[in-house]
Design an enzyme around this catalytic site. Structure first.
Site, PDB file in Angstrom:
ATOM      1  N   ASP A  30       0.850  -1.196   0.000  1.00 11.88           N
ATOM      2  CA  ASP A  30       0.000   0.000   0.000  1.00 11.88           C
ATOM      3  C   ASP A  30       0.887   1.248   0.000  1.00 11.88           C
ATOM      4  OD1 ASP A  30      -3.220   0.463   1.056  1.00 11.88           O
ATOM      5  OD2 ASP A  30      -1.859   2.169   1.022  1.00 11.88           O
ATOM      6  N   ILE A  31       0.482   2.226  -0.764  1.00 12.73           N
ATOM      7  CA  ILE A  31       1.260   3.470  -0.882  1.00 12.73           C
ATOM      8  C   ILE A  31       1.219   4.276   0.425  1.00 12.73           C
ATOM      9  CG2 ILE A  31      -0.526   5.049  -1.785  1.00 12.73           C
ATOM     10  CD1 ILE A  31       1.491   5.706  -4.053  1.00 12.73           C
ATOM     11  N   GLY A  92     -16.443   2.440   3.391  1.00  7.03           N
ATOM     12  CA  GLY A  92     -15.261   3.310   3.273  1.00  7.03           C
ATOM     13  C   GLY A  92     -14.307   2.902   2.173  1.00  7.03           C
ATOM     14  N   HIS A  99     -10.175  -5.537  -3.356  1.00 10.01           N
ATOM     15  CA  HIS A  99      -8.854  -5.822  -2.794  1.00 10.01           C
ATOM     16  C   HIS A  99      -8.968  -6.240  -1.340  1.00 10.01           C
ATOM     17  CE1 HIS A  99      -9.725  -1.494  -2.403  1.00 10.01           C
ATOM     18  NE2 HIS A  99      -9.085  -1.550  -1.242  1.00 10.01           N
TER      19      HIS A  99
HETATM   20  P1  5GP Z   1      -9.733   1.180   0.274  1.00  4.51           P
HETATM   21  O1  5GP Z   1     -10.037   2.355   1.136  1.00  4.51           O
HETATM   22  O2  5GP Z   1     -10.348   1.301  -1.092  1.00  4.51           O
HETATM   23  O3  5GP Z   1     -10.031  -0.139   0.928  1.00  4.51           O
HETATM   24  O4  5GP Z   1      -8.170   1.154   0.117  1.00  4.51           O
HETATM   25  C1  5GP Z   1      -7.493   1.662  -0.975  1.00  4.51           C
HETATM   26  C2  5GP Z   1      -6.022   1.635  -0.622  1.00  4.51           C
HETATM   27  O5  5GP Z   1      -5.289   1.807  -1.812  1.00  4.51           O
HETATM   28  C3  5GP Z   1      -5.603   2.749   0.336  1.00  4.51           C
HETATM   29  O6  5GP Z   1      -5.044   2.152   1.509  1.00  4.51           O
HETATM   30  C4  5GP Z   1      -4.557   3.536  -0.463  1.00  4.51           C
HETATM   31  O7  5GP Z   1      -3.461   3.944   0.320  1.00  4.51           O
HETATM   32  C5  5GP Z   1      -4.138   2.550  -1.533  1.00  4.51           C
HETATM   33  N1  5GP Z   1      -3.751   3.170  -2.795  1.00  4.51           N
HETATM   34  C6  5GP Z   1      -4.439   4.110  -3.492  1.00  4.51           C
HETATM   35  N2  5GP Z   1      -3.801   4.418  -4.618  1.00  4.51           N
HETATM   36  C7  5GP Z   1      -2.687   3.647  -4.654  1.00  4.51           C
HETATM   37  C8  5GP Z   1      -1.608   3.518  -5.593  1.00  4.51           C
HETATM   38  O8  5GP Z   1      -1.558   4.174  -6.638  1.00  4.51           O
HETATM   39  N3  5GP Z   1      -0.627   2.618  -5.291  1.00  4.51           N
HETATM   40  C9  5GP Z   1      -0.670   1.870  -4.151  1.00  4.51           C
HETATM   41  N4  5GP Z   1       0.342   1.012  -3.947  1.00  4.51           N
HETATM   42  N5  5GP Z   1      -1.661   1.971  -3.246  1.00  4.51           N
HETATM   43  C10 5GP Z   1      -2.659   2.843  -3.499  1.00  4.51           C
END
Ligand code: 5GP
Ligand code: ZN
Length: 115
Positions: A30-31, A92, A99
């Site tokens: 995760d970034i 959220g 994922h």
């Molecule tokens: P969600 O809130 O959708 O469950 O989590 C999305 C996750 O994707 C977040 O933790 C965010 O930091 C990560 N994320 C968003 N854009 C990118 C990206 O371009 N690269 C990576 N490695 N992680 C990302």
């Protein structure tokens, strides 16, 4: 899904710190990690969220769940880890490509506070 960010990562158009890859699945860090180890496991095919999963996705989802602990161990999480699946607005979810977050290392607080 041309502009989906995780589809673009799966196609290699956006770089990632890869943890694992095969024909169907990709895992990458995760970034914005919330713990010392924080990576995501995604299917390469675009599935917006768990809410869109159907019977035809059962084998793929099963593979992901079986793979998660193996990857977690390889990343040093021998003592356990947290898996998080955010689903839709109410859950959220920010990236609308299914994922599984795999999170661990350091001290992971209880998810629900009682009292
Ligand atoms: P969600 O809130 O959708 O469950 O989590 C999305 C996750 O994707 C977040 O933790 C965010 O930091 C990560 N994320 C968003 N854009 C990118 C990206 O371009 N690269 C990576 N490695 N992680 C990302
Ligand atoms: Zn996608």
């Amino acid at each position: 899904m041309g502009d989906c960010i995780f589809c673009r990562i799966a196609r290699g158009e956006i770089p990632c710190r890869k943890v694992y890859e095969d024909d169907e699945l990709l895992a990458f860090h995760d970034i914005h990690p919330v713990a010392p180890v924080h990576f995501m496991l995604i299917p390469k095919l675009h599935l917006a969220s768990l809410a869109e999963a159907g019977d035809g996705h059962a084998a793929l989802l099963g593979r992901m769940l079986v793979l998660a602990p193996k990857l977690a161990r390889e990343q040093g999480l021998e003592n356990g880890f947290r898996t998080v699946i955010n689903t839709g607005k109410g859950g959220g979810q920010e990236v609308l490509h299914f994922h599984i977050h795999i999170i661990g290392g350091g001290s992971i607080p209880p998810m629900v506070r009682h009292g």
